[in-house]
Design an enzyme around this catalytic site. Structure first.
Site, mmCIF file in Angstrom:
data_model
loop_
_atom_site.group_PDB
_atom_site.id
_atom_site.type_symbol
_atom_site.label_atom_id
_atom_site.label_comp_id
_atom_site.label_asym_id
_atom_site.label_seq_id
_atom_site.Cartn_x
_atom_site.Cartn_y
_atom_site.Cartn_z
ATOM 1 N N ASP A 60 -0.115 -1.171 8.165
ATOM 2 C CA ASP A 60 0.324 -2.106 9.199
ATOM 3 C C ASP A 60 -0.728 -2.201 10.305
ATOM 4 O OD1 ASP A 60 2.723 -3.667 10.430
ATOM 5 O OD2 ASP A 60 2.031 -2.352 12.047
ATOM 6 N N HIS A 121 3.638 -11.458 16.714
ATOM 7 C CA HIS A 121 3.710 -10.127 17.322
ATOM 8 C C HIS A 121 4.812 -10.011 18.381
ATOM 9 C CE1 HIS A 121 0.932 -6.432 18.077
ATOM 10 N NE2 HIS A 121 2.196 -6.118 18.266
#
Length: 327
Positions: A60, A121
């Site tokens: 990630d 995000h």
């Protein structure tokens, strides 16, 4: 809870494989990912290499972490083929109107030609021409929000990246049910595959998890162990269960989420801890009972609810427990 057949006797000796969860587009994601947030460039290269060598197949990343070049180098050093790795990154808030531009930087930094998953995000577009590349502010100190781009437009651009084949799946991060229902789902052609949120023992977000599963959106947990010097590590119930099963406290915290069908993203730069998090999480998820999970589920609602990461964006993010002073 039946995620693995690994037993206490062979957890250290036998190869451990994290379970795979199916995304709503049919692709599969490894349920134990390796987080790279706040890892220094010189450390993250070795950490990623180590993670892949001990069994992780899910990394990630994010443009905002400013370490993707080193993550890419760690991937190359590991010798694990790119096709065997599930690679995630995220478009930053100052790129909401320029999704492909941010994605192209990430692809170049990582040294790859596609991502397996790309996320928004945070659900707040900030001024791309502001006074700071990460968190631009107005003269009075408030966040410099970009009112020229909507989240639905950002999502349309995300969908284009999937249609172009630059990413295999798209999703969101730090999105509440309210934001999903008001800003994304009404106009979405592609339902988000994932919502990556702060999830741990003291912030289990039970209602949101239930909603995401009903919508076919896989929940991902960042900060699954809490923060530095986390109180989760000292919780009496967790300590009791760790002693009962003769595993570490971290194993219980990670296994708890994994057993609930949540993708976990532990991070570390210490080789023995990197390996222990991976193997221990899978093992603990298998041995925790239904009553153990119910007991752990009850802690936050009974007075232990706590977030560790709440950056100010000057906008209501739709979470019930988010400080109202932020907006």
């Amino acid at each position: 809870m039946g995620l693995s057949s690994t037993t206490t006797a062979n957890v250290a000796a036998s190869p451990v494989h994290a379970p795979m969860f199916k995304l709503n587009n049919g692709n599969k994601i490894s349920a134990v990912g390796f987080g790279t947030y706040q890892s220094k460039p010189e450390e993250v290269c070795n950490a990623v290499e180590c993670a892949l060598k001990v069994g992780y197949r899910h990394i990630d990343c994010a443009w905002k972490y400013v370490n993707e070049k080193d993550v890419g180098e760690g991937i190359r050093r590991s010798g694990v083929p790119r096709s065997d790795i599930f690679l995630t990154s995220k478009v930053w808030v100052t790129y909401h109107g320029r999704v492909e531009e941010c994605l192209d930087q990430t692809l170049a930094n990582l040294g790859v030609d596609y991502l397996d998953l790309y996320l928004i995000h945070w659900p707040v577009p900030l001024n791309p021409n502001g006074n700071d590349v990460f968190y631009p502010t107005l003269p009075d100190g408030r966040r410099d929000i970009d009112h020229s781009v909507s989240l639905s437009e950002t999502w349309r651009q995300m969908e284009e990246m999937q249609k172009k084949g630059k990413v295999r799946a798209i999703g969101v991060s730090n999105f509440s049910q309210k934001t999903l229902e008001e800003e994304i789902l009404p106009t979405a052609e592609i339902v988000p595959a994932v919502n990556q949120i702060e999830l741990h023992l003291y912030n289990p977000q039970h209602k949101l998890i239930k909603y995401l599963k009903e919508k076919g959106i896989v929940p991902q947990a960042y900060s699954p162990l809490g923060s530095t010097n986390s109180p989760l590590m000292k919780d009496e119930v967790v300590l009791e269960l760790a002693e009962k099963y003769r595993v570490s406290v971290a194993d219980i915290l990670l296994g708890y989420l994994l057993a609930k069908g949540i993708v976990i993203l532990p991070k570390s730069v210490t080789p023995h801890r990197i390996a222990a998090n991976y193997k221990g999480a899978v093992h603990a998820a298998d041995i925790l009972s239904e009553s153990d999970i119910e007991r752990l589920d009850s802690l936050a609602p009974n007075g232990k609810q706590k977030r560790f990461f709440m950056p100010s964006f000057g906008r209501d993010l739709g979470f019930d427990d988010w400080p109202k002073k932020d907006w």
